[in-house]
Motif scaffolding. Structure first.
Motif, PDB file in Angstrom:
ATOM      1  N   LEU A   8     -43.191  10.540 -26.440  1.00 27.71           N
ATOM      2  CA  LEU A   8     -43.069  10.843 -27.912  1.00 27.71           C
ATOM      3  C   LEU A   8     -42.325   9.831 -28.710  1.00 27.71           C
ATOM      4  N   VAL A   9     -43.008   9.241 -29.710  1.00 31.98           N
ATOM      5  CA  VAL A   9     -42.191   8.177 -30.488  1.00 31.98           C
ATOM      6  C   VAL A   9     -42.257   8.676 -31.891  1.00 31.98           C
ATOM      7  N   ALA A  10     -40.722   8.814 -32.594  1.00 33.82           N
ATOM      8  CA  ALA A  10     -40.771   9.649 -33.723  1.00 33.82           C
ATOM      9  C   ALA A  10     -40.649   8.419 -34.850  1.00 33.82           C
ATOM     10  N   ILE A  11     -41.279   8.504 -35.951  1.00 36.54           N
ATOM     11  CA  ILE A  11     -41.285   7.798 -37.062  1.00 36.54           C
ATOM     12  C   ILE A  11     -40.533   8.532 -38.123  1.00 36.54           C
ATOM     13  N   VAL A  12     -39.514   8.143 -38.465  1.00 37.33           N
ATOM     14  CA  VAL A  12     -38.680   8.748 -39.358  1.00 37.33           C
ATOM     15  C   VAL A  12     -38.845   8.050 -40.809  1.00 37.33           C
ATOM     16  N   THR A  13     -39.162   8.782 -41.756  1.00 38.82           N
ATOM     17  CA  THR A  13     -39.326   8.261 -42.965  1.00 38.82           C
ATOM     18  C   THR A  13     -39.218   9.419 -44.259  1.00 38.82           C
ATOM     19  N   GLU A  14     -38.617   8.972 -45.368  1.00 36.37           N
ATOM     20  CA  GLU A  14     -38.606  10.001 -46.574  1.00 36.37           C
ATOM     21  C   GLU A  14     -39.935   9.898 -47.300  1.00 36.37           C
ATOM     22  N   HIS A  15     -40.626   8.779 -47.057  1.00 35.51           N
ATOM     23  CA  HIS A  15     -41.715   8.555 -48.005  1.00 35.51           C
ATOM     24  C   HIS A  15     -43.191   9.100 -47.523  1.00 35.51           C
ATOM     25  N   VAL A  16     -43.449  10.127 -47.122  1.00 39.01           N
ATOM     26  CA  VAL A  16     -44.523  10.726 -46.410  1.00 39.01           C
ATOM     27  C   VAL A  16     -45.710  10.500 -47.495  1.00 39.01           C
ATOM     28  N   SER A  17     -45.167  10.971 -48.558  1.00 44.56           N
ATOM     29  CA  SER A  17     -46.523  11.065 -49.558  1.00 44.56           C
ATOM     30  C   SER A  17     -46.849   9.512 -50.206  1.00 44.56           C
ATOM     31  N   ASN A  18     -46.115   8.543 -49.974  1.00 46.78           N
ATOM     32  CA  ASN A  18     -46.271   7.261 -50.596  1.00 46.78           C
ATOM     33  C   ASN A  18     -47.437   6.499 -49.591  1.00 46.78           C
ATOM     34  N   PRO A  19     -48.492   6.091 -50.417  1.00 42.24           N
ATOM     35  CA  PRO A  19     -49.589   5.448 -49.578  1.00 42.24           C
ATOM     36  C   PRO A  19     -49.196   4.392 -48.665  1.00 42.24           C
ATOM     37  N   ALA A  77     -38.878   6.539 -28.183  1.00 38.60           N
ATOM     38  CA  ALA A  77     -38.216   5.551 -29.155  1.00 38.60           C
ATOM     39  C   ALA A  77     -38.446   6.318 -30.504  1.00 38.60           C
ATOM     40  N   VAL A  78     -37.721   5.422 -31.395  1.00 39.07           N
ATOM     41  CA  VAL A  78     -37.822   6.007 -32.815  1.00 39.07           C
ATOM     42  C   VAL A  78     -37.927   4.899 -33.709  1.00 39.07           C
ATOM     43  N   VAL A  79     -38.758   5.182 -34.662  1.00 40.29           N
ATOM     44  CA  VAL A  79     -39.100   3.810 -35.819  1.00 40.29           C
ATOM     45  C   VAL A  79     -38.248   4.539 -37.054  1.00 40.29           C
ATOM     46  N   PHE A  80     -37.461   3.865 -37.299  1.00 43.55           N
ATOM     47  CA  PHE A  80     -36.742   4.341 -38.709  1.00 43.55           C
ATOM     48  C   PHE A  80     -37.319   3.596 -40.092  1.00 43.55           C
ATOM     49  N   LEU A  81     -38.429   4.181 -40.395  1.00 39.05           N
ATOM     50  CA  LEU A  81     -39.198   3.670 -41.683  1.00 39.05           C
ATOM     51  C   LEU A  81     -38.728   3.770 -42.940  1.00 39.05           C
ATOM     52  N   SER A  82     -37.837   2.885 -43.416  1.00 46.02           N
ATOM     53  CA  SER A  82     -37.159   3.077 -44.718  1.00 46.02           C
ATOM     54  C   SER A  82     -36.458   4.392 -44.957  1.00 46.02           C
ATOM     55  N   SER A  83     -35.622   4.522 -43.690  1.00 45.58           N
ATOM     56  CA  SER A  83     -34.971   5.789 -43.792  1.00 45.58           C
ATOM     57  C   SER A  83     -33.588   5.509 -43.807  1.00 45.58           C
ATOM     58  N   SER A  84     -32.639   6.061 -42.934  1.00 43.83           N
ATOM     59  CA  SER A  84     -31.087   5.708 -43.136  1.00 43.83           C
ATOM     60  C   SER A  84     -30.923   4.303 -42.863  1.00 43.83           C
ATOM     61  N   ASN A  85     -31.745   3.675 -42.441  1.00 44.70           N
ATOM     62  CA  ASN A  85     -31.447   2.186 -42.414  1.00 44.70           C
ATOM     63  C   ASN A  85     -31.544   1.315 -43.755  1.00 44.70           C
ATOM     64  N   THR A  86     -31.965   2.095 -44.646  1.00 39.16           N
ATOM     65  CA  THR A  86     -32.019   1.435 -46.142  1.00 39.16           C
ATOM     66  C   THR A  86     -30.757   1.829 -46.871  1.00 39.16           C
ATOM     67  N   VAL A  87     -29.624   2.950 -46.353  1.00 37.51           N
ATOM     68  CA  VAL A  87     -28.773   3.511 -47.336  1.00 37.51           C
ATOM     69  C   VAL A  87     -27.287   2.953 -46.981  1.00 37.51           C
ATOM     70  N   GLU A  88     -26.757   2.664 -47.812  1.00 41.79           N
ATOM     71  CA  GLU A  88     -25.274   1.954 -47.722  1.00 41.79           C
ATOM     72  C   GLU A  88     -24.569   3.275 -47.113  1.00 41.79           C
ATOM     73  N   GLY A  89     -23.636   3.051 -46.178  1.00 35.38           N
ATOM     74  CA  GLY A  89     -22.759   3.720 -45.656  1.00 35.38           C
ATOM     75  C   GLY A  89     -23.486   4.985 -44.851  1.00 35.38           C
ATOM     76  N   ALA A  90     -24.705   4.872 -44.170  1.00 32.78           N
ATOM     77  CA  ALA A  90     -25.244   6.019 -43.697  1.00 32.78           C
ATOM     78  C   ALA A  90     -24.561   6.321 -42.490  1.00 32.78           C
ATOM     79  N   ASP A  91     -24.724   7.665 -42.219  1.00 36.21           N
ATOM     80  CA  ASP A  91     -24.239   8.231 -41.110  1.00 36.21           C
ATOM     81  C   ASP A  91     -24.595   7.490 -39.534  1.00 36.21           C
TER      82      ASP A  91
END
Length: 332
Positions: A54-65, A111-125
């Motif tokens: 399994l490879v996880a793709i983590v993103t907030e923008h699921v509805s964004n084309p 593996a994990v792909v951070f697709l514009s997720s916490s890797n975009t946030v200043e001070g993310a956990d």
């Protein structure tokens, strides 16, 4: 009868060692041979063990084309190698992301792909990254470097070039009162796009550009609110930090009784296919979804296979797509 690699090897006409290399996604297998093995497994009903596939793709923008397109392309590139993608919709910096990672790590995630997720946030956990590091699960980022300079591969569109293309286009059309509708403060891509916009304006000797920068959410409503503020400040051109914001800007301009592009020009950012079919078709800076996705997939496969991948940020060039929402500065 349970199907094993002996039966697969016999049907594919290859050695058991070759079947093992295909199953474990090792290098050194020709595409024709790999396809023969994959076809034999499908025909015989051979099932890979799910653990570690399994490879996880983590993103907030699921509805964004745009993000949906990138996620789909990554999934398609990984599927022939026996990897299954899991889409994890998570608000950047929210509680869902660590929970997703913790649950999937226990299931043997590859593996994990951070697709514009916490890797975009200043001070993310940093807890999810630490969890992955301890379990030796590789991960990569898209469009955003990780907190505290975590040394992993990141693949991003060149925001500086994107701003230059957008500003140059409007400047050549005679616009000088060019505003920007960008995302919230503390979002790394939004911050970079603002700074790149200001740099592009500065190179053209346009002073006071800071007052024409409005920070809002990456939504249609955010773009609408930003545009209405920019109209009050006298902007004749708007550079939006996303296509959604640009579409919102068009709506906001029209609701104030103005026309696009006769009164105000608008440029989006992302370049999702839907922007060609809105009214009017949107001028936008298109991110290279195909090249980004292919490089992400290649790096994931390499990392899973234990091969080294250069860390740091790799930048990809966007392109300006000129359509119908930009035109010459209006005569005043």
């Amino acid at each position: 009868m349970k199907v094993g690699i002996v039966e697969v090897a016999a049907l594919a006409g290859v050695s058991e060692a070759t079947v093992s290399r295909v199953i474990n996604r090792r290098q050194g297998v020709a595409k024709k041979t790999r396809d023969a093995v994959e076809n034999a497994m499908a025909e015989l009903g051979y099932e890979r063990v799910v653990s570690g596939q399994l490879v996880a793709i983590v993103t907030e923008h699921v509805s964004n084309p745009f993000f949906a397109d990138v996620a789909e392309r990554i999934a398609s590139a990984l599927a022939p190698h026996g990897l299954k993608t899991v889409l994890c919709p998570a608000f950047p910096g929210g509680v869902q992301e660590p929970e997703y990672i913790a649950s999937l790590v226990d299931k043997g995630i590859a593996a994990v792909v951070f697709l514009s997720s916490s890797n975009t946030v200043e001070g993310a956990d940093v807890e999810p990254y630490e969890m992955l590091r301890v379990r030796r699960v590789p991960y990569v980022g898209v469009n955003g470097v990780f907190a505290d300079g975590v040394p992993v591969p990141v693949y991003s569109t060149d925001d500086a070039l994107a701003a230059e293309l957008a500003v140059d286009h409007l400047y050549r059309l005679g616009h000088r009162a060019i505003g920007m509708a960008s995302g919230p403060v503390g979002n790394h891509p939004a911050d970079r796009r603002v700074q790149s916009f200001l740099d592009a304006m500065g190179r053209r000797g346009v002073g006071g550009a800071e007052r024409l920068v409005i920070r809002q959410s990456y939504t249609i409503e955010g773009g609408q609110a930003a545009a209405q503020t920019l109209l009050g400040l006298g902007a004749t051109g708007i550079v939006a930090a996303s296509d959604y914001m640009a579409l919102g800007a068009v709506r906001g301009i029209r609701r104030r009784g103005f026309s696009v592009p006769q009164d105000v020009s608008v440029i989006g950012y992302d370049g999702s296919s839907i922007t060609e079919f809105v009214d009017p078709p949107l001028t936008t800076v298109r991110q290279p979804a195909e090249r980004l996705s292919a490089e992400v997939a290649r790096s994931v496969l390499a990392l899973i296979g234990g091969r080294n991948v250069p860390v740091g940020e790799l930048l990809f060039d966007p392109e300006l797509i000129i359509r119908s929402t930009t035109g010459p500065v209006p005569n005043v």
